[in-house]
Design a protein around this motif. Structure first.
Motif, PDB file in Angstrom:
ATOM      1  N   VAL A 158       0.831  -1.203   0.000  1.00 45.63           N
ATOM      2  CA  VAL A 158       0.000   0.000   0.000  1.00 45.63           C
ATOM      3  C   VAL A 158       0.866   1.253   0.000  1.00 45.63           C
ATOM      4  N   LEU A 159       1.925   1.260   0.796  1.00 44.05           N
ATOM      5  CA  LEU A 159       2.810   2.425   0.855  1.00 44.05           C
ATOM      6  C   LEU A 159       3.537   2.641  -0.471  1.00 44.05           C
ATOM      7  N   LYS A 160       3.964   1.554  -1.119  1.00 41.83           N
ATOM      8  CA  LYS A 160       4.606   1.676  -2.438  1.00 41.83           C
ATOM      9  C   LYS A 160       3.608   2.199  -3.470  1.00 41.83           C
ATOM     10  N   PHE A 161       2.368   1.690  -3.432  1.00 47.63           N
ATOM     11  CA  PHE A 161       1.352   2.144  -4.375  1.00 47.63           C
ATOM     12  C   PHE A 161       1.023   3.619  -4.142  1.00 47.63           C
ATOM     13  N   ALA A 162       0.948   4.030  -2.877  1.00 46.17           N
ATOM     14  CA  ALA A 162       0.694   5.440  -2.561  1.00 46.17           C
ATOM     15  C   ALA A 162       1.785   6.319  -3.161  1.00 46.17           C
ATOM     16  N   GLU A 163       3.019   5.865  -3.054  1.00 44.23           N
ATOM     17  CA  GLU A 163       4.129   6.644  -3.601  1.00 44.23           C
ATOM     18  C   GLU A 163       4.041   6.739  -5.124  1.00 44.23           C
ATOM     19  N   VAL A 164       3.776   5.629  -5.784  1.00 40.54           N
ATOM     20  CA  VAL A 164       3.719   5.613  -7.242  1.00 40.54           C
ATOM     21  C   VAL A 164       2.510   6.384  -7.760  1.00 40.54           C
ATOM     22  N   SER A 165       1.357   6.200  -7.106  1.00 41.30           N
ATOM     23  CA  SER A 165       0.115   6.804  -7.594  1.00 41.30           C
ATOM     24  C   SER A 165      -0.112   8.223  -7.075  1.00 41.30           C
ATOM     25  N   THR A 166       0.597   8.600  -6.053  1.00 42.58           N
ATOM     26  CA  THR A 166       0.429   9.851  -5.288  1.00 42.58           C
ATOM     27  C   THR A 166      -0.900   9.890  -4.533  1.00 42.58           C
ATOM     28  N   ASP A 167      -1.527   8.738  -4.310  1.00 39.58           N
ATOM     29  CA  ASP A 167      -2.767   8.650  -3.534  1.00 39.58           C
ATOM     30  C   ASP A 167      -2.416   8.348  -2.083  1.00 39.58           C
ATOM     31  N   TYR A 168      -2.269   9.412  -1.313  1.00 42.33           N
ATOM     32  CA  TYR A 168      -1.933   9.290   0.107  1.00 42.33           C
ATOM     33  C   TYR A 168      -3.165   9.461   0.987  1.00 42.33           C
ATOM     34  N   ASN A 169      -4.311   9.022   0.518  1.00 41.35           N
ATOM     35  CA  ASN A 169      -5.529   9.086   1.312  1.00 41.35           C
ATOM     36  C   ASN A 169      -5.253   8.437   2.670  1.00 41.35           C
ATOM     37  N   PRO A 170      -5.584   9.125   3.768  1.00 43.36           N
ATOM     38  CA  PRO A 170      -5.284   8.563   5.090  1.00 43.36           C
ATOM     39  C   PRO A 170      -6.019   7.254   5.384  1.00 43.36           C
ATOM     40  N   ALA A 171      -7.079   6.948   4.663  1.00 43.34           N
ATOM     41  CA  ALA A 171      -7.759   5.656   4.841  1.00 43.34           C
ATOM     42  C   ALA A 171      -6.812   4.501   4.516  1.00 43.34           C
ATOM     43  N   HIS A 172      -5.776   4.797   3.720  1.00 46.15           N
ATOM     44  CA  HIS A 172      -4.813   3.772   3.311  1.00 46.15           C
ATOM     45  C   HIS A 172      -3.498   3.853   4.089  1.00 46.15           C
TER      46      HIS A 172
END
Length: 140
Positions: A23-37
């Motif tokens: 999830v943290l890698k995907f957040a970095e790649v996608s720039t989706d840092y939604n706090p739910a994740h």
């Protein structure tokens, strides 16, 4: 596989256990840092009560199937619908399955039903894909 090699009812599956690091890698790649994740505290005040995996990360399992299994190398993803029916939590094992629903020979397109289920057999994603298979078979 080419369109001539594919038949209605053919299917392929893949499984993955989703971890916090994914999830943290995907957040970095996608720039989706939604706090739910990505936040340990924020989800406690949501209906999920704990961190959830990005739906699009789970949905990417379908892409893995198309790119390397069915139809495989040389396939082009042209369309996808997704409906997220249940949350996916850290540690859940998801099995994604894509089944051939329709073959459109004159357009070189294959329509797939897509379903992802968790380790309890609960559906977490349903959708439909359109794929353009390769014109000739590619060897790995």
């Amino acid at each position: 596989m080419t369109i001539q090699q594919i038949k209605v009812g053919d299917f392929a599956s893949t499984k993955k256990v989703f971890l916090e690091e994914d999830v943290l890698k995907f957040a970095e790649v996608s720039t989706d840092y939604n706090p739910a994740h990505v936040d340990k505290e924020y989800p406690k005040q949501t209906m999920f009560k704990k961190q959830i995996v990005h739906g699009m990360l789970v949905g990417s399992l379908f892409s893995a199937i198309f790119g390397v299994q069915l139809p495989g190398l040389g396939s082009i993803y042209t369309k996808q619908s997704l409906k997220f029916t249940r949350p996916v939590y850290f540690g859940d094992e998801i099995e994604a399955t894509c089944s051939v629903k329709e073959i459109i020979v004159d357009r070189n397109r294959v329509i797939f039903d897509c379903v992802a289920k968790n380790q309890n057999g609960e559906v977490v994603i349903v959708g439909e894909s359109e794929i353009m298979p390769p014109r000739e078979t590619k060897n790995a």
